[in-house]
Scaffold this motif. Structure first.
Motif, PDB file in Angstrom:
ATOM      1  N   SER A  49      -5.667  -5.218 -16.166  1.00  0.00           N
ATOM      2  CA  SER A  49      -5.888  -4.386 -14.892  1.00  0.00           C
ATOM      3  C   SER A  49      -6.543  -5.648 -14.192  1.00  0.00           C
ATOM      4  N   LEU A  59      -1.446  -7.418  -4.725  1.00  0.00           N
ATOM      5  CA  LEU A  59      -0.539  -7.558  -5.221  1.00  0.00           C
ATOM      6  C   LEU A  59      -1.020  -6.051  -6.160  1.00  0.00           C
ATOM      7  N   PHE A  60      -2.493  -5.981  -6.625  1.00  0.00           N
ATOM      8  CA  PHE A  60      -2.941  -4.872  -7.498  1.00  0.00           C
ATOM      9  C   PHE A  60      -3.663  -3.773  -6.527  1.00  0.00           C
ATOM     10  N   SER A  62      -1.981  -3.026  -3.372  1.00  0.00           N
ATOM     11  CA  SER A  62      -0.620  -3.230  -3.248  1.00  0.00           C
ATOM     12  C   SER A  62      -0.015  -2.057  -4.496  1.00  0.00           C
ATOM     13  N   ILE A  63      -0.530  -2.293  -5.231  1.00  0.00           N
ATOM     14  CA  ILE A  63       0.267  -1.003  -6.749  1.00  0.00           C
ATOM     15  C   ILE A  63      -1.333   0.200  -6.923  1.00  0.00           C
ATOM     16  N   VAL A  64      -2.289  -0.391  -6.309  1.00  0.00           N
ATOM     17  CA  VAL A  64      -2.779   1.238  -6.522  1.00  0.00           C
ATOM     18  C   VAL A  64      -2.875   1.841  -4.933  1.00  0.00           C
ATOM     19  N   HIS A  66      -0.210   2.143  -3.688  1.00  0.00           N
ATOM     20  CA  HIS A  66       1.635   2.813  -3.639  1.00  0.00           C
ATOM     21  C   HIS A  66       0.819   3.468  -4.325  1.00  0.00           C
ATOM     22  N   GLY A  67       0.329   3.570  -5.004  1.00  0.00           N
ATOM     23  CA  GLY A  67       0.309   5.350  -6.914  1.00  0.00           C
ATOM     24  C   GLY A  67      -0.337   5.879  -5.943  1.00  0.00           C
TER      25      GLY A  67
END
Length: 534
Positions: A49, A59-60, A62-64, A66-67
């Motif tokens: 991570s 990207l990191f 964005s992932i967080v 959306h989660g």
């Protein structure tokens, strides 16, 4: 076969063996060492991570995000209902005959006095948050109350709602969430002689399987989740320390470089305290810090708007009590403005992340006391402290905003930590109060990080026993470094709001562990007669 009946047979065999081999815990005769499976899997996930966060920050992030959106849309009901369930079961445990069970058996001797126990518990569970949110959160709630309630911003009703929300978000439910798995672990570890593992929390319902595959999965998930969620608390502390330093030394502005220096310094002091052992460094720091907490509260109460604090806190507590159930289970089903997801649901999720790892730490220092005393020290007294502290500082913040001519809400736009120091600087004897406050922040930061790294290191150590409960120093150093690095990266890339999103990502799987702990406690309450026979 009932796991408790099976335990009785196994325990009799263990006792006969341990008597012949110097009365040790079932794992006590083996030397402690690193548990490679439990250590390397979550450590690698966290390291990955960090690498992704540094190499691909967009990207990191964005992932967080959306989660977080997925979790908020689908699991708010789970956080609220689980927290409420914890409160109910803890209340039953307190008033039932199970409350008379002595952790460790009737002959067990406490490792800490009640005052020391309370001080360590207070400083390691409240930590930095109680210094920050009682000032900032009511101001934000008063400015933007839930639209579904129909309160006008900065109105009388909005103000009363904001303090009542502080009582809810930091009171009985969060501390019940925190204490329940700790109580289950304490009884299973000391009375049922289960291994030093989070899987032991599930022993009453899963039997020996709890310390095999299921237990390892629980340990790994809990470690990874806590590492994610811990960033919010540590990030808050870094911002407050950085802002305080910049106000004393204007040439030093709050920046990523300063944050990195603060995190490094705190980790070094934390490790020195941790290496000295639980009953030395952390106990001394916690006792001293608790006394400073009380001095700060008394000073703020006397120097602040005393009569308003008394009037407003009593009235707000009435609102809290009158609307307890509806506010506790408020999820904003129509998603009008998602207010509970920003505050109440977030608070419950945050405590769920910390609860399993806290269980190891809080459980190990509770030996020699009854279950009822455990609940008093870990739920009732901290909640009373939070109510008093919030009453003083939240009321003072609201008074300064509405009557004192100090626009604290505007200062939040500069930085949420800015409002804290502006409030303190507008009090009498600010030249004394602000340095004391900054010192408390520093000590609180250390005790929070100290207890967490201790628990994480202990969880990744094999063969810990009642006589040897200290994890290897190398593990404490490793966890301190990786947690500090993660907190810095998230703070530098996403800020405090970005760090809060990690809380949801970690809190969702941990909720299942908390639910398992609830059913374990119910089982323990039913089998209370056997638990004193250790």
């Amino acid at each position: 076969m009932n796991p408790f009946k099976r335990f009785k047979i196994i325990r009799e065999a263990d006792l006969s063996i341990s008597t012949a081999s110097s009365n040790c815990h079932p794992v006590e005769c083996e030397k402690s060492s690193i548990n490679h499976t439990i250590f390397w899997i979550p450590f690698s996930l966290i390291a990955s991570s960090i690498i992704i966060g540094m190499a691909m920050p967009e990207l990191f992030e964005s992932i967080v995000k959306h989660g977080q959106a997925f979790i908020l849309d689908n699991f708010s009901w789970l956080f609220s209902s689980t927290g409420f369930l914890c409160l109910i079961v803890i209340t039953v445990a307190f008033f039932s005959k199970f409350g008379n069970v002595v952790i460790g058996g009737k002959k067990a001797k406490p490792v800490l006095s009640k005052w020391q126990w309370f001080a360590v518990t207070l400083c390691t569970t409240i930590a930095i948050n109680i210094l920050f949110w009682p000032i900032v959160e009511p101001l934000q709630d008063m400015l933007a109350p839930p639209q579904s309630f129909g309160f006008a911003p900065n109105s009388y009703n909005a103000a009363k709602f904001s303090l009542a929300s502080m009582y809810m978000n930091w009171g009985l439910v969060p501390y019940s969430i925190n204490a329940l798995p700790a109580l289950v672990f304490a009884v299973c570890y000391y009375n049922l002689k289960r291994p030093f593992s989070l899987g032991s929390i599930l022993f009453p319902i899963f039997g020996k399987r709890a310390n095999q595959g299921v237990g390892k999965v629980v340990d790994i998930i809990s470690l990874y989740a806590l590492a994610l969620g811990m960033g919010t608390s540590l990030g808050t502390g870094v911002l407050m320390l950085s802002r305080g330093i910049s106000r004393f030394f204007p040439s030093i502005q709050s920046s990523p470089q300063v944050w990195g220096m603060i995190i490094t310094m705190v980790i070094i002091v934390c490790l020195i305290s941790s290496i000295s052992g639980l009953l030395k460094g952390m106990r001394i720091l916690s006792e001293f810090n608790t006394k400073l907490f009380f001095i700060l509260i008394i000073a703020a109460f006397i120097l602040g708007p005393t009569v308003f604090i008394l009037d407003f806190s009593v009235e707000s507590f009435g609102s809290f009590a009158n609307n307890f159930f509806s506010r506790c289970l408020f999820t904003d089903a129509f998603r009008i403005d998602s207010w509970p997801q920003k505050w109440t649901v977030f608070s419950f999720a945050n405590y769920m992340i910390w609860a399993p790892i806290s269980a190891l730490f809080l459980g190990r220092i509770s030996k020699g006391y009854t279950v009822r005393e455990f609940i008093s020290i870990n739920v009732i007294l901290p909640v009373v402290f939070v109510f008093i502290h919030s009453s003083v500082f939240s009321s003072t913040a609201i008074w300064q905003q509405i009557f004192g001519g100090v626009d604290l809400q505007a200062s939040i736009a500069t930085g949420v930590d800015e409002a804290v120091y502006i409030l303190l600087e507008n009090m009498d004897l600010a030249a004394v109060i602000v340095p004391v406050f900054l010192f408390i922040v520093f000590i609180s930061f250390i005790t929070a990080a100290d207890s967490t790294t201790n628990a994480m290191a202990s969880l990744t150590t094999k063969h810990l026993s009642e006589k040897d409960q200290e994890a290897p120093v190398v593990l404490k150093v490793a966890w301190g470094l990786i947690i500090g690095t993660l907190a810095f990266i998230m703070l530098a890339s996403s800020g405090l709001e970005g760090m809060k999103t990690l809380t949801y990502l970690g809190g969702t799987p941990i909720t299942l562990v908390i639910i398992g702990a609830v059913f374990s406690l119910i089982k323990l309450i039913k089998t209370r007669e056997r638990l004193n026979e250790v």
